[in-house]
Design a protein around this motif. Structure first.
Motif, PDB file in Angstrom:
ATOM      1  N   TYR A 159     -49.006  70.726  80.743  1.00 19.87           N
ATOM      2  CA  TYR A 159     -47.982  70.616  81.769  1.00 19.87           C
ATOM      3  C   TYR A 159     -48.567  70.971  83.122  1.00 19.87           C
ATOM      4  O   TYR A 159     -49.351  71.910  83.229  1.00 19.87           O
ATOM      5  N   ARG A 214     -43.930  67.070  91.787  1.00 14.44           N
ATOM      6  CA  ARG A 214     -44.143  66.252  90.592  1.00 14.44           C
ATOM      7  C   ARG A 214     -44.336  67.185  89.414  1.00 14.44           C
ATOM      8  O   ARG A 214     -45.170  68.076  89.457  1.00 14.44           O
ATOM      9  N   ALA A 235     -45.378  66.952  85.439  1.00 14.94           N
ATOM     10  CA  ALA A 235     -45.979  66.007  84.507  1.00 14.94           C
ATOM     11  C   ALA A 235     -46.302  66.731  83.208  1.00 14.94           C
ATOM     12  O   ALA A 235     -46.844  67.841  83.223  1.00 14.94           O
ATOM     13  N   ARG A 275     -46.697  60.437  78.002  1.00 16.53           N
ATOM     14  CA  ARG A 275     -46.737  61.121  79.289  1.00 16.53           C
ATOM     15  C   ARG A 275     -45.347  61.033  79.906  1.00 16.53           C
ATOM     16  O   ARG A 275     -44.752  59.969  79.936  1.00 16.53           O
ATOM     17  N   GLU A 303     -43.070  62.187  83.325  1.00 16.00           N
ATOM     18  CA  GLU A 303     -43.239  62.605  84.716  1.00 16.00           C
ATOM     19  C   GLU A 303     -41.907  62.580  85.438  1.00 16.00           C
ATOM     20  O   GLU A 303     -41.075  61.715  85.185  1.00 16.00           O
ATOM     21  N   ARG A 333     -40.494  63.124  89.526  1.00 17.15           N
ATOM     22  CA  ARG A 333     -40.827  63.325  90.941  1.00 17.15           C
ATOM     23  C   ARG A 333     -39.552  63.540  91.722  1.00 17.15           C
ATOM     24  O   ARG A 333     -38.492  63.076  91.341  1.00 17.15           O
TER      25      ARG A 333
END
Length: 158
Positions: free
Chosen positions: A76, A133, A135, A148, A150, A152
């Protein structure tokens, strides 16, 4: 030149058919897989060690799939203004049942040099928001590919 007798050709055809069948099964399994939802539930400061400030981050991982998720590990990162400030990993992830969620705790550290660069940049920055962000990289046991996730956004300074 390699000569293969009739029995060898039958075995070779059988192996090819099995490989095609397995490839098709894996492709159909992966196409039905939605990525888990990962969100930050809590951040708690830990006693500092030789490596600097540490945090315990509690993630909430939701499984939107009809099959359970067996996760090997999660890494992370948290970026602010494109600077990776916080990162952490864990391999202590419970099995997440279908359409359920679990909390996962991981220890994370601050990249002090990036923090100093960010503070210097903030002194020169004009604006009322900070771009961030989150992730996460999730590795699964078995044939499922790495996922993955993510997110934002912007944080208001006012």
């Amino acid at each position: 030149m390699i000569a293969i007798n009739r029995q060898g050709r039958v075995v070779l055809r059988g192996l090819c058919a099995m490989v095609l069948l397995l490839t098709g099964a894996c492709a159909s399994l992966m196409s039905d897989m939605d990525p888990p939802t990962v969100s930050v539930d809590n951040v708690r400061s830990l006693p500092a060690r030789d490596s600097g400030p540490r945090f315990e981050i509690t993630l909430r991982v939701a499984n939107p799939n009809k099959q359970a998720l067996d996760i090997v590990g999660i890494s992370y990162t948290i970026d602010i203004l494109d600077r990776e400030l916080v990162s952490g990993v864990t391999n202590e992830v419970p099995r997440i049942e279908p359409y359920a969620e679990e909390t996962v705790k991981l220890e994370a550290g601050i990249n002090l040099f990036e923090m100093l660069r960010l503070l210097a940049e903030l002194g020169q920055k004009q604006g009322d928001t900070l771009d961030y962000r989150f992730a996460a990289k999730i590795d699964f046991k078995g044939l499922l590919p790495t996922q993955r996730v993510e997110e934002r956004g912007s944080l208001s300074l006012n």
